[in-house]
Design a protein around this motif. Structure first.
Motif, PDB file in Angstrom:
ATOM      1  N   ARG A   1       0.830  -1.208   0.000  1.00 46.89           N
ATOM      2  CA  ARG A   1       0.000   0.000   0.000  1.00 46.89           C
ATOM      3  C   ARG A   1       0.865   1.259   0.000  1.00 46.89           C
ATOM      4  O   ARG A   1       0.544   2.238  -0.695  1.00 46.89           O
ATOM      5  N   LEU A   2       1.938   1.252   0.763  1.00 48.19           N
ATOM      6  CA  LEU A   2       2.838   2.400   0.773  1.00 48.19           C
ATOM      7  C   LEU A   2       3.456   2.636  -0.602  1.00 48.19           C
ATOM      8  O   LEU A   2       3.710   3.777  -0.993  1.00 48.19           O
ATOM      9  N   ALA A   3       3.682   1.550  -1.344  1.00 48.76           N
ATOM     10  CA  ALA A   3       4.267   1.678  -2.680  1.00 48.76           C
ATOM     11  C   ALA A   3       3.330   2.401  -3.649  1.00 48.76           C
ATOM     12  O   ALA A   3       3.775   2.896  -4.695  1.00 48.76           O
ATOM     13  N   LYS A   4       2.046   2.481  -3.309  1.00 44.56           N
ATOM     14  CA  LYS A   4       1.070   3.150  -4.159  1.00 44.56           C
ATOM     15  C   LYS A   4       0.829   4.600  -3.751  1.00 44.56           C
ATOM     16  O   LYS A   4       0.026   5.297  -4.381  1.00 44.56           O
ATOM     17  N   VAL A   5       1.508   5.044  -2.688  1.00 51.18           N
ATOM     18  CA  VAL A   5       1.403   6.430  -2.243  1.00 51.18           C
ATOM     19  C   VAL A   5       2.524   7.225  -2.909  1.00 51.18           C
ATOM     20  O   VAL A   5       3.687   7.108  -2.547  1.00 51.18           O
ATOM     21  N   GLU A   6       2.186   8.020  -3.899  1.00 51.55           N
ATOM     22  CA  GLU A   6       3.175   8.776  -4.656  1.00 51.55           C
ATOM     23  C   GLU A   6       3.232  10.225  -4.178  1.00 51.55           C
ATOM     24  O   GLU A   6       2.218  10.806  -3.772  1.00 51.55           O
ATOM     25  N   PHE A   7       4.435  10.787  -4.242  1.00 47.53           N
ATOM     26  CA  PHE A   7       4.593  12.196  -3.902  1.00 47.53           C
ATOM     27  C   PHE A   7       5.763  12.777  -4.694  1.00 47.53           C
ATOM     28  O   PHE A   7       6.629  12.058  -5.192  1.00 47.53           O
ATOM     29  N   ILE A   8       5.746  14.089  -4.812  1.00 49.09           N
ATOM     30  CA  ILE A   8       6.827  14.857  -5.416  1.00 49.09           C
ATOM     31  C   ILE A   8       7.438  15.729  -4.328  1.00 49.09           C
ATOM     32  O   ILE A   8       6.717  16.388  -3.571  1.00 49.09           O
ATOM     33  N   ARG A   9       8.747  15.729  -4.252  1.00 49.24           N
ATOM     34  CA  ARG A   9       9.454  16.535  -3.251  1.00 49.24           C
ATOM     35  C   ARG A   9      10.310  17.558  -3.979  1.00 49.24           C
ATOM     36  O   ARG A   9      11.274  17.215  -4.658  1.00 49.24           O
ATOM     37  N   LEU A  10       9.925  18.824  -3.845  1.00 43.97           N
ATOM     38  CA  LEU A  10      10.558  19.903  -4.593  1.00 43.97           C
ATOM     39  C   LEU A  10      11.444  20.759  -3.694  1.00 43.97           C
ATOM     40  O   LEU A  10      11.084  21.061  -2.547  1.00 43.97           O
ATOM     41  N   LYS A  11      12.573  21.141  -4.218  1.00 44.30           N
ATOM     42  CA  LYS A  11      13.458  22.103  -3.557  1.00 44.30           C
ATOM     43  C   LYS A  11      13.255  23.451  -4.236  1.00 44.30           C
ATOM     44  O   LYS A  11      13.533  23.608  -5.428  1.00 44.30           O
ATOM     45  N   CYS A  12      12.751  24.410  -3.488  1.00 41.71           N
ATOM     46  CA  CYS A  12      12.378  25.707  -4.041  1.00 41.71           C
ATOM     47  C   CYS A  12      13.365  26.768  -3.556  1.00 41.71           C
ATOM     48  O   CYS A  12      13.774  26.771  -2.397  1.00 41.71           O
ATOM     49  N   ALA A  13      13.753  27.667  -4.443  1.00 43.01           N
ATOM     50  CA  ALA A  13      14.706  28.720  -4.101  1.00 43.01           C
ATOM     51  C   ALA A  13      14.157  30.069  -4.540  1.00 43.01           C
ATOM     52  O   ALA A  13      13.787  30.253  -5.707  1.00 43.01           O
ATOM     53  N   LEU A  14      14.097  31.011  -3.600  1.00 43.15           N
ATOM     54  CA  LEU A  14      13.720  32.381  -3.881  1.00 43.15           C
ATOM     55  C   LEU A  14      14.955  33.261  -3.732  1.00 43.15           C
ATOM     56  O   LEU A  14      15.673  33.159  -2.728  1.00 43.15           O
ATOM     57  N   ARG A  15      15.217  34.108  -4.711  1.00 42.25           N
ATOM     58  CA  ARG A  15      16.380  34.991  -4.659  1.00 42.25           C
ATOM     59  C   ARG A  15      15.990  36.340  -4.062  1.00 42.25           C
ATOM     60  O   ARG A  15      15.000  36.957  -4.472  1.00 42.25           O
ATOM     61  N   CYS A  16      16.784  36.785  -3.089  1.00 40.42           N
ATOM     62  CA  CYS A  16      16.536  38.064  -2.431  1.00 40.42           C
ATOM     63  C   CYS A  16      16.861  39.214  -3.378  1.00 40.42           C
ATOM     64  O   CYS A  16      17.937  39.235  -3.994  1.00 40.42           O
ATOM     65  N   GLU A  17      15.933  40.148  -3.520  1.00 43.41           N
ATOM     66  CA  GLU A  17      16.125  41.318  -4.367  1.00 43.41           C
ATOM     67  C   GLU A  17      16.462  42.568  -3.554  1.00 43.41           C
ATOM     68  O   GLU A  17      17.059  43.503  -4.061  1.00 43.41           O
ATOM     69  N   GLN A  18      16.037  42.594  -2.301  1.00 44.01           N
ATOM     70  CA  GLN A  18      16.354  43.707  -1.407  1.00 44.01           C
ATOM     71  C   GLN A  18      16.437  43.161   0.004  1.00 44.01           C
ATOM     72  O   GLN A  18      15.738  42.211   0.354  1.00 44.01           O
ATOM     73  N   SER A  19      17.324  43.703   0.817  1.00 42.63           N
ATOM     74  CA  SER A  19      17.558  43.187   2.159  1.00 42.63           C
ATOM     75  C   SER A  19      16.239  42.999   2.908  1.00 42.63           C
ATOM     76  O   SER A  19      15.407  43.920   2.973  1.00 42.63           O
ATOM     77  N   SER A  20      16.042  41.780   3.447  1.00 37.36           N
ATOM     78  CA  SER A  20      14.773  41.469   4.097  1.00 37.36           C
ATOM     79  C   SER A  20      14.953  40.306   5.060  1.00 37.36           C
ATOM     80  O   SER A  20      15.765  39.410   4.826  1.00 37.36           O
ATOM     81  N   GLU A  21      14.174  40.320   6.141  1.00 35.61           N
ATOM     82  CA  GLU A  21      14.224  39.255   7.140  1.00 35.61           C
ATOM     83  C   GLU A  21      13.062  38.286   6.920  1.00 35.61           C
ATOM     84  O   GLU A  21      11.910  38.713   6.769  1.00 35.61           O
ATOM     85  N   VAL A  22      13.376  36.991   6.890  1.00 33.21           N
ATOM     86  CA  VAL A  22      12.353  35.946   6.822  1.00 33.21           C
ATOM     87  C   VAL A  22      12.163  35.398   8.232  1.00 33.21           C
ATOM     88  O   VAL A  22      13.113  34.907   8.842  1.00 33.21           O
ATOM     89  N   LYS A  23      10.934  35.490   8.749  1.00 37.48           N
ATOM     90  CA  LYS A  23      10.652  35.133  10.133  1.00 37.48           C
ATOM     91  C   LYS A  23       9.764  33.892  10.198  1.00 37.48           C
ATOM     92  O   LYS A  23       8.828  33.737   9.405  1.00 37.48           O
ATOM     93  N   LEU A  24      10.058  33.024  11.152  1.00 39.60           N
ATOM     94  CA  LEU A  24       9.264  31.818  11.344  1.00 39.60           C
ATOM     95  C   LEU A  24       7.789  32.121  11.586  1.00 39.60           C
ATOM     96  O   LEU A  24       6.927  31.530  10.926  1.00 39.60           O
ATOM     97  N   PRO A  25       7.418  33.012  12.520  1.00 40.01           N
ATOM     98  CA  PRO A  25       5.982  33.250  12.754  1.00 40.01           C
ATOM     99  C   PRO A  25       5.236  33.675  11.499  1.00 40.01           C
ATOM    100  O   PRO A  25       4.103  33.249  11.266  1.00 40.01           O
ATOM    101  N   GLU A  26       5.873  34.506  10.670  1.00 41.30           N
ATOM    102  CA  GLU A  26       5.206  34.973   9.460  1.00 41.30           C
ATOM    103  C   GLU A  26       5.033  33.847   8.455  1.00 41.30           C
ATOM    104  O   GLU A  26       3.998  33.756   7.779  1.00 41.30           O
ATOM    105  N   CYS A  27       6.030  32.970   8.345  1.00 43.18           N
ATOM    106  CA  CYS A  27       5.913  31.840   7.414  1.00 43.18           C
ATOM    107  C   CYS A  27       4.820  30.876   7.849  1.00 43.18           C
ATOM    108  O   CYS A  27       4.102  30.321   7.009  1.00 43.18           O
ATOM    109  N   LEU A  28       4.685  30.662   9.153  1.00 45.18           N
ATOM    110  CA  LEU A  28       3.671  29.732   9.640  1.00 45.18           C
ATOM    111  C   LEU A  28       2.260  30.315   9.562  1.00 45.18           C
ATOM    112  O   LEU A  28       1.287  29.583   9.751  1.00 45.18           O
ATOM    113  N   ALA A  29       2.159  31.592   9.305  1.00 43.51           N
ATOM    114  CA  ALA A  29       0.843  32.245   9.233  1.00 43.51           C
ATOM    115  C   ALA A  29       0.437  32.579   7.797  1.00 43.51           C
ATOM    116  O   ALA A  29      -0.419  33.433   7.575  1.00 43.51           O
TER     117      ALA A  29
END
Length: 321
Positions: free
Chosen positions: A15-43
């Motif tokens: 059954r596990l062999a029939k569970v398919e998924f895609i795992r993507l590595k995503c990259a965003l390039r910073c254009e202007q100095s900025s802080e990425v914060k955990l609370p904001e990402c989780l919201a």
């Protein structure tokens, strides 16, 4: 050593062999100095859903597909409703703790995106969604742009999926299966140690579990992974969950988990919202029988908001246990 893949039935492995998924590595390039914060990402759920609605209104998705991705339901499936109530969306955002910092122009903010079920056929939509999120969601407005998306195959090799200038039609990321993910963790070391690196919002009867032990946590892990596989891969992993739940009874170890508040909800007395952070170390004769659940919980995360980055688990090497 824990032989993860040798202690469960051939039927479960099938059954596990029939569970398919895609795992993507995503990259965003910073254009202007900025802080990425955990609370904001989780919201980000409202921002993500609103951006997805905008794309859908421009013809990127029909209404049925939008609902399957962002507000799925079991519809006429009484078994699904009885066992799992309402399914979570078929995607998961996975952040690394080191990603939350201040970025300078040219630096890359990286995270993972896991897709399954209906999301497997919507990779181009999610790339477009990531483009919008880079402009609207992370850091200051317009601070990031989507730099590229790659996909892991079942040999842990990365393959290009999309880079600026590429055609969005017919993107073909590699597809992995849940049985491979479980076997990837074989063998794990004793004691089996892991950290919650983003807050796990684990609620029981509407109230947070502030200081749970592993026996309190495990039912949430089991429910999360089995519900996702049933709802989005049409695989009922376990006919009867009781033997698996019982297998944790003789588990030795300790969990040092504390509830951490990470943002306030306006109104209702400015209610604090948070989750569990900390460390667990496990041992016991029956650990092999449920280690596959932990492996999938690492992939899918647990607790409320797991879809949008909460409840991320990271296994630790033996020396760190």
């Amino acid at each position: 050593m824990i032989r993860v893949a040798t202690m469960y039935s051939e039927e479960l492995q099938s059954r596990l062999a029939k569970v398919e998924f895609i795992r993507l590595k995503c990259a965003l390039r910073c254009e202007q100095s900025s802080e990425v914060k955990l609370p904001e990402c989780l919201a980000l759920r409202p921002v993500i859903v609103h951006a997805a609605q905008d794309l859908a209104s421009m013809g990127a998705l029909d209404n049925h597909t939008f609902m399957r991705l962002f507000d799925p339901d079991f519809e006429g499936d009484t078994l699904g409703r009885k066992r799992f109530q309402k399914p979570a969306p078929p995607f998961v955002l996975r952040y690394s703790p080191g990603a939350f910092r201040t970025y300078q122009p040219g630096e890359l903010f990286r995270f993972e995106l896991v897709l399954m079920g209906a999301a497997l056929a919507q990779v181009s939509f999610f790339v477009r969604l990531l483009e919008l999120l880079g402009e609207q969601a992370f850091g200051n407005d317009g601070a990031f742009e989507l730099y590229g998306v790659e996909g892991w195959d079942d040999s842990e090799n990365l393959h290009p999926v999309w880079f600026p200038g590429d055609d969005l039609d017919d993107l073909m990321p590699p597809v992995c299966t849940a049985d491979w993910w479980v076997m990837r963790h074989e063998p794990l070391q004793r004691p089996l140690s892991f950290d919650f690196v983003t807050p796990a919002r684990v609620m029981k009867r509407g109230k947070p579990l502030f200081r749970p032990d592993f026996k309190d946590l495990f039912p949430f892990m089991l429910r999360r992974v089995t519900a996702l596989c049933y709802a989005h891969a049409d695989q009922l992993l376990l006919e009867d969950v009781q033997p698996t739940l019982a297998s944790v009874e003789n588990t030795n170890g300790r969990c040092t988990l504390l509830w951490e508040d990470w943002r306030s909800l306006q109104g209702a007395g400015d209610l604090e919202v948070g989750g569990l952070m900390g460390h667990c170390s496990l041992n016991g004769e029956q650990l092999e029988q449920f280690a596959w659940v932990l492996a999938l919980a690492e992939l899918f995360q647990i607790g409320r908001g797991a879809t949008y980055g909460a409840g991320k688990i990271e296994f630790l090497p033996p020396s760190a246990g």
